[in-house]
Design an enzyme around this catalytic site. Structure first.
Site, mmCIF file in Angstrom:
data_model
loop_
_atom_site.group_PDB
_atom_site.id
_atom_site.type_symbol
_atom_site.label_atom_id
_atom_site.label_comp_id
_atom_site.label_asym_id
_atom_site.label_seq_id
_atom_site.Cartn_x
_atom_site.Cartn_y
_atom_site.Cartn_z
ATOM 1 C CE LYS A 94 80.203 58.827 65.871
ATOM 2 N NZ LYS A 94 81.000 59.409 64.760
ATOM 3 C CG ASP A 95 80.524 49.782 63.560
ATOM 4 O OD1 ASP A 95 79.435 49.888 64.143
ATOM 5 O OD2 ASP A 95 80.638 49.732 62.322
#
Ligand SMILES: *Cc1c(COP(=O)(O)O)cnc(C)c1O
Length: 448
Positions: A94-95
């Protein structure tokens, strides 16, 4: 989300050719991932000057990642590669999107002289990725709801140890669905939304897909001299693999997009049968790859739009009327579905808990690499698919986030990156509330 309830997509996908790929290979080698990101993302954005966009990407993909390559690729076996998407601050893929989103928000809010309050709900990974990305952005405040006591000890520590006056963790006495319902209720109040500049960072945000397109190119450039590559992708909301679909449509030589689900196999079922059937909360299982425990895939209509030759009326009918009334739709009779694999390249499969344990064990034995249970979903399905040629498995989380499953698989505790040592002992900053939207609303009003 567009005002009619549909999702935004680009009018067209920019097209690239072999010469472009040759240039980008040099760019990636000489100037790195952020420079490549600025080039690719720049093809979709025409109102941010190129130098500014380069700065945005340099700040998004900087030394907050564990590896200077940002997305390094390792060899697992002949023709089988692993691309690491989990080197960012929250140790999950998700980063890759959130880091860019944080910088884009900062840039745009500055340009408009506005502020934003992000209101979200998380069952684990999204919340910490959003909080790390928005940390210290002075025009953005975050209020993140999480289900009290229902995240792993590590995930709780990751979120609740963040010490920043702009970041507010709210633990709701309820489930993740309860948290999402509260966010929905508050968002339904147009006056509240306007007054407090409420925004979201959820998985349908197009900028998240945009950011993710880049790593398909970066991985391809590292393993291929020009021959097509297949990607095996752990999928829940169809976000990760939607970016692969766009990369393929742009002309990146991708052979197959191997979609992997866990026991919650909504998407695998569609690609096998043509039937898309949304599950109820009660039918959604809690598995050992929890970030893929979804009942409907929120980005899926972006692919169906292309599958149906961008017939917006038909997509609106399927996802608006038919899905709401019948809970499912069936495309198996359409020529577009029969031609899907030839044209778009999707194949699919799902894994069980035992499959994932076996995949973690075998990759550890063969390559000495410990993979997390989500990556193990993709590894299982990649191997079972029998897709020939080069295959890149996308790694979506660091194993440290799923300690118990790793111990169960290989009887070894996963390695903990230095920055996470002792986070469970740090002071916790979290506000606990009852499952009541009005209480959450009052807390926001008092703390904005
Ligand atoms: C979110 C997530 C996924 C699934 O990604 P989608 O974009 O929802 O398809 C897979 N693995 C991990 C670790 C995740 O956090």
């Amino acid at each position: 989300m567009a005002p009619d309830g549909g999702l935004y997509v680009p009018v067209s996908y920019p097209q690239i050719d072999a010469a472009q790929l040759t240039d980008w290979r040099r760019l990636l080698q000489q100037e790195g991932y952020a420079a490549l990101a600025a080039e690719i993302i720049g093809l979709f954005i025409d109102d941010i000057p190129s130098a500014e966009l380069q700065g945005i990407c340099q700040r998004a993909y900087d030394d907050s990642f564990d590896d200077p390559a940002i997305v390094p690729v390792s060899r697992i076996a002949d023709g089988l590669w692993l691309a690491q998407l989990s080197n960012g601050p929250s140790a999950a893929f998700k980063d890759m999107a959130m880091q860019l989103l944080g910088e884009l928000f900062s840039y745009e809010l500055q340009r408009r002289d506005q502020r934003l309050v992000i209101l979200g709900a998380t069952s684990g990974d999204t919340g910490s990725a959003a909080e790390y990305a928005l940390l210290g952005k002075d025009r953005v405040q975050v209020f993140m709801l999480s289900p009290q006591g229902r995240m792993s000890a590590f995930q709780q520590a990751q979120m609740y140890s963040i010490d920043d006056p702009q970041i507010h963790n709210i633990a709701v006495d309820g489930t993740f669905d309860d948290c999402q319902d509260i966010v929905k209720q508050l968002n339904a109040d147009a006056d509240f939304k306007r007054r407090y500049h409420i925004g979201a960072v959820n998985s349908i945000n197009w900028a998240r897909i945009l950011a993710q397109i880049v790593y398909y190119f970066a991985a391809w450039l590292q393993v291929s001299d020009g021959e097509p590559v297949s990607f095996a992708v752990p999928s829940g909301n169809f976000g990760n693999i939607a970016a692969g679909h766009v990369a393929k449509q742009m002309g990146l030589p991708i052979d197959r997009l191997i979609l992997a689900t866990n026991e919650n196999n909504v998407l695998d079922e569609f690609f096998r049968t043509g039937v898309y059937r949304v599950r109820s909360a009660a039918e959604t299982l809690a598995t050992s790859s929890p970030s893929m425990d979804i009942s409907k895939a929120s980005n899926f209509e972006r692919f169906v739009f292309d599958l149906l030759d961008r017939d917006a009326a038909q997509v609106a009918n399927l996802f608006g009327r038919i899905l709401v009334e019948a809970g499912q739709f069936d495309l198996s009779g359409l020529p577009a579905f029969a031609e899907q694999q030839q044209r778009f390249g999707f194949v699919s499969g799902s894994s069980s808990h035992a499959d994932r344990l076996a995949a973690i064990r075998s990759v550890y034995d063969e390559a000495g690499i410990v993979i997390d249970p989500h990556t193990a979903d993709a590894m299982t399905v990649a191997r079972a698919s029998g897709v020939p040629g080069l295959v890149v498995v996308l790694e979506t989380a660091k194993p440290v986030k799923f300690h118990d499953t790793i111990v169960e698989a290989i009887n070894l505790a996963p390695e903990r990156p230095a920055r996470f040592v002792g986070i469970e002992q740090l002071p916790r900053r979290v506000h606990e509330v009852a499952n009541d939207a009005q209480l959450v609303r009052r807390y926001i009003e008092a703390n904005v």
